[in-house]
Design an enzyme around this catalytic site. Sequence first.
Site, PDB file in Angstrom:
ATOM      1  N   ASN A  23       0.893  -1.461   0.137  1.00 34.64           N
ATOM      2  CA  ASN A  23      -0.152  -0.076   0.258  1.00 34.64           C
ATOM      3  C   ASN A  23       1.385   1.269  -0.042  1.00 34.64           C
ATOM      4  O   ASN A  23       0.393   2.835  -0.460  1.00 34.64           O
ATOM      5  CB  ASN A  23      -1.230   0.288   1.093  1.00 34.64           C
ATOM      6  CG  ASN A  23      -2.550  -1.188   1.028  1.00 34.64           C
ATOM      7  OD1 ASN A  23      -2.342  -1.813   0.011  1.00 34.64           O
ATOM      8  ND2 ASN A  23      -3.254  -1.082   2.174  1.00 34.64           N
ATOM      9  N   ARG A 408      -1.773 -10.571  -4.711  1.00 33.77           N
ATOM     10  CA  ARG A 408      -1.642  -9.636  -4.534  1.00 33.77           C
ATOM     11  C   ARG A 408      -1.418  -9.098  -3.266  1.00 33.77           C
ATOM     12  O   ARG A 408      -0.723  -7.699  -3.630  1.00 33.77           O
ATOM     13  CB  ARG A 408      -3.199  -9.440  -4.716  1.00 33.77           C
ATOM     14  CG  ARG A 408      -4.173  -9.562  -6.122  1.00 33.77           C
ATOM     15  CD  ARG A 408      -4.977  -8.862  -5.945  1.00 33.77           C
ATOM     16  NE  ARG A 408      -5.635  -7.473  -6.210  1.00 33.77           N
ATOM     17  CZ  ARG A 408      -5.918  -6.761  -5.035  1.00 33.77           C
ATOM     18  NH1 ARG A 408      -7.173  -7.664  -4.665  1.00 33.77           N
ATOM     19  NH2 ARG A 408      -5.955  -5.642  -4.710  1.00 33.77           N
TER      20      ARG A 408
END
Length: 429
Positions: A23, A408
Amino acid sequence: MDRIHITGGAPLNGTIPISGAKNAALPLMIASLMTGETLELINVPRLADITALLRILGNHGVDQMVVGKRPGQTSETGQTIRLTASNIIDTTAPYDLVSTMRASFWVIAPLLARFGEAKVSLPGGCAIGTRPVDLLIMALQQLGAETEIDGGYVIAKTKKGLRGGQVSFPKVTVGGTHVALMAAALAYGTSVIENAAREPEVVDLAECLNKMGARIKGAGTPRIEIEGVARLGGARHEVLPDRIETGTYAMAVAMTGGDVILKDTRADLLHSALDILATTGTEITPVDGGIRVRRNGGGIAAVDVTTDPFPGFPTDLQAQFMALMTLAKGQSHIRETIFENRFMHVQELARLGAKIRLDGDMAIVEGVDRLRGAPVMATDLRASVSLVIAGLAAEGETQINRVYHLDRGFEALEAKLNRCGAQIERVRG
């Protein structure tokens, strides 16, 4: 499709290296579009989302070089990527690329700020609610952009460059803060972001942009001031550790028992989650360069938790904490305040024997004595890893289907867990 097969019941003991934060890496990579010089990013995790974003950046014309491994590096210690956007050939981000990952929508900010135009498809990504981009578009409009939506694309233009302004978010948005930061960094004049997200990943982006020549103050607080500059240069920046991966493995140790050092991470990135984990009966100790997590086999205490923006309990650890609470002594209440439709793991945990009922935005978990392995289906990234945690603690065998979600967000998951005594393997589809 690949599946993950787990034989549960073994405690975890050993050391797990924590990867760079996905992130944080994604907006940092997108920031490479803001300069014609090279941005070198260190400790970038090897993940499907990183690969997808490299394809998107390549479509715009960004030159890419993945630096070879240095002595001592392994496939679990991150990679170094050099990105050079000196020759942008296209300011359109097409649907077939953006639809795979919603964070890729953020390219709209640097493309608009640097080139005066951008055409970006509305995004896709995990099915955990609508997560609209209206606040991101609003931020660009407040900095002087003209926008319209046509044929599933957001078209943004500015005739004489973006202008400094006040961006006031009605609710905290990490994506909106990323977009506003990048746009304002190259706008004319001074901008202020009010009700800004305070997440460490926002701070990491601001620090990288400042290395590139931006003038940003206040990142990590609700009010960020940006003095726009005419251009940005290259920089070298190391991605911060992944606090969600850190919390995930900490909860896995709490649920299975054992003693694990989580290295190359920082406790200050997730104080709220670690404090709550400690109240469940798990011993959390800072050590040099990491965190020690230990549970000696005693019972797990039931604890209530509510997800909140940073510095509160992260929504991205909600599913993992729910898995832990399925074996707690007593009843716990887990309230999800960030995303709607983020309880899709509940039905799959029930297949392992968990007792959970839903009441609006709250899950009420009645702890059980044991879970039993079963076939389960992953629905999104964090739900997937909650099933892994539950499978590690369950009796017998658990098979997790649709594990592409895991790829992912979790680098070398099976290798890291196996080295600590778990019995987990990937079965190729």
